[in-house]
Scaffold this active site. Structure first.
Site: not given
Length: 613
Positions: A565, A546, A397, A425-427, A384, A489, A393, A380, A431
């Site tokens: 955790e 996060r 990325h 994300s699906t949300e 910003r 990995l 913005r 995240d 944007r």
């Protein structure tokens, strides 16, 4: 694949090809008689070794068939080398290894004196195949040299997966030709079960030939419910137990190969091929059922009438479907090629080690029992971070991609087994369009050109293809195929992913299994649900981290992160490097995880070691 004798690699005869195939071979190879002879031989091997596969290849556009002959002939040659029962296993393994090493040399030389390898090299260069995808097939062939015994269906399916890389190369040809055989991500399970069904049909069909070689290629889990069936089979006695076992297995194979939804949204020519393959397999299972006791004495074959009934309409559908899709054959690629067939999976000398930290930082030494197996990260703060610097913005990325590379290197350095990154994300569709385009294009470019390609990282995708650009979906699938056998990995990228959406789709898959009779709805367990998740082998998340000074999980891995955790940090994602991952893991190692159990008694020494509050 079962071993069947194939023609010797000498004196290929143009007359063995139908007129149309002779024309195809000539147009493909021009005036190069050595190359034309190579493709002709591969055609003969495919036709004799796998008549059903050969008939299915005839449903392809003529331009694609020679490449398919080369791929399947190479797989057949390797299979025969592994199955030479008159040779001890050490010598067989040596011959398979020698053949694969010779292929590696031939790829570098762009030619071969061996006709099958010569056709395969030309196919790889002409169609720009990513041959490291075949590492799993090569390694599995080496494994097949040894005795094949399976405790359960899971082990048996692992053996079946030896076929998948070869099938994936055929799918790759369709993609290169401009008619991708795209499988919807929500139908991947159907595809895997279809492969299992095809292999089980093959095992049942060749039961007599395998038993004659002392092989019984069925798992103990399938044999145990039928007492005495294994002994009867090994002595080639038809008994009630054997009859019941065969009936059970043919019924199971029919369920696996009957997956009509698998071809939803696929090009009609590709869908026709898979639908015809399913019809062919079901007809073969009918022949197995009808054989009865003769199944233990000879291989049941389909009649000419049955084959005609299946393939005549399929050829008509294929002609119509491919007439609407113009395809061209690429010219041979003569520039230097980097593709090669790696040595077996245990040898990773072709992969680069992760670059060191720019300041020479080294990972902390974490005891193995205190290391998380799976770290998931919500990356995240990209936007910003850019705004804080007066940048658009989308620029955040681009910077965030560098941080991804750093964290992956840090995961390799410290020995983490699983890393999952929340990339889109699906949300996030809410944007700005320019920002969405930048995010998705940055991901695609990094998949195809980024530095992670050459690291010992197995890349996977979790999410849904709806609304994603086709080029990105194809790049994600290419990365999965290319890296499927790497072991350093497992990196899972969550793109167009939503946790509630994942649970909803898993519930739908579970409901379909109940409807099909595979699961008793009154006995559904957590394990049943987990098996129907998109990646059922993904372990639970131990540590969820996060960035960006937010403290919520945002619909990320709700099933897997139930006992995770949580670790929140204020910095924006582009500012992190591998030391931040190491710090998160270090903090994790100090926590006491109880999973609902009572806390352990704290000794005086433990108490003195706790940080002051």
């Amino acid at each position: 694949m079962r071993a069947k004798p194939h023609p010797a690699a000498t004196e290929p005869d143009l007359s063995t090809l139908a007129p149309r195939e002779r024309t195809t071979a000539r147009s493909l190879t021009g005036e190069d008689p050595h190359l034309r002879a190579a493709y002709q031989l591969c055609h003969r091997i495919t036709r004799v070794h796998d008549p059903g596969i050969h008939a299915l290849f005839q449903l392809m556009p003529a331009a694609l068939r020679p490449a398919c002959w080369a791929l399947w002939a190479a797989a057949s040659v390797l299979d025969d080398l592994a199955d030479q029962r008159d040779v001890d296993s050490t010598e067989r393994e040596s011959r398979v290894e020698a053949w694969t090493q010779a292929l590696e040399h031939d790829l570098a030389a762009r030619t071969s004196t061996d006709l099958v390898r010569h056709a395969l090299v030309d196919t790889a260069l002409r169609w720009r195949l990513d041959l490291p995808d075949l590492q799993g097939a090569v390694s599995s062939t080496l494994g097949e040299v040894r005795d094949r015994r399976f405790a359960d269906w899971a082990e048996w399916r692992g053996w079946c997966e030896a076929l998948v890389p070869w099938v994936d190369q055929v799918r790759h040809l369709f993609e290169r030709a401009g008619a991708p055989m795209t499988l919807r991500l929500d139908r991947q399970r159907d595809y895997k079960q279809f492969i299992d069904g095809a292999q089980l049909t093959d095992v049942l069909t060749d039961l007599s030939a395998d038993l004659a070689q002392g092989l019984l290629l069925l798992p103990r889990e399938a044999l145990d419910p039928f007492p005495d069936a294994e002994d009867d089979l090994r002595h080639r006695r038809w008994s009630p137990a054997v009859a019941a076992l065969i009936a059970e297995l043919t019924s199971l194979a029919r369920q696996w190969v009957t997956r009509p939804a698998m071809t939803t949204g696929m090009h009609p020519g590709a869908a026709n091929m898979l639908d015809t393959a399913a019809c062919l397999l079901r007809a073969q299972l009918d022949a197995v059922d009808a054989a009865g006791p003769a199944l233990l004495k000879r291989t049941p074959r389909l009649s000419v009438v049955t084959r005609t009934r299946i393939f005549a309409p399929a050829r008509l559908r294929a002609g119509l479907a491919w007439s609407l899709t113009p395809l061209t054959v690429p010219e041979p690629r003569r520039p230097a090629v980097t593709a090669h067939v790696p040595r077996p999976a245990a040898d990773h000398t072709a992969l680069r080690t992760s670059p060191p930290h720019p300041e020479g930082a080294r990972p902390p030494q974490i005891p193995a029992d205190q290391m998380p197996a799976h770290v998931a990260v919500i990356m995240d703060g990209n936007g910003r971070w850019a705004q804080q610097r007066g940048l658009p913005r989308p620029e955040g990325h681009h910077a965030g991609t560098t941080a991804v590379h750093e964290i992956v290197c840090g995961a390799l350095d410290i020995g983490l087994r699983h890393l999952t990154l929340y990339a889109f994300s699906t949300e996030n569709w809410k944007r700005d369009t320019d920002e969405i385009t930048t995010i998705l294009e940055t991901i695609r470019r990094d998949l195809d050109e980024g530095p992670l390609r050459d690291l010992d990282v197995r890349q996977r995708w979790l999410g849904h293809p709806d609304k994603l650009p086709t080029e990105l979906v194809q790049a994600l699938q290419r990365a999965e195929r290319r890296t499927r056998n790497r072991i350093g990995l497992t990196l899972t990228m969550c793109i167009n992913y939503g946790g509630r959406d994942e649970i909803t789709r898993t519930a739908a898959a579970l409901a379909q299994a109940v409807q099909a009779g595979d699961i008793d709805p009154h006995l559904i367990s957590e394990e049943d649900f987990a098996r129907h998740l998109p990646h059922p082998d993904m372990p639970d998340v131990d540590l969820l981290w996060r960035t960006g000074n937010e403290q919520r999980t945002s619909n990320f891995l709700p099933w897997h992160a139930t006992y995770a955790e949580l670790h929140f940090t204020p910095g924006y994602w582009p500012d992190v490097d591998r030391r931040d991952l190491w710090q998160a893991i270090t903090e994790y190692s100090r926590r006491q995880r109880r999973h609902g159990a009572a806390p352990l008694a704290i000794t005086r020494d433990d108490a003195s070691a706790l940080p002051s509050r």
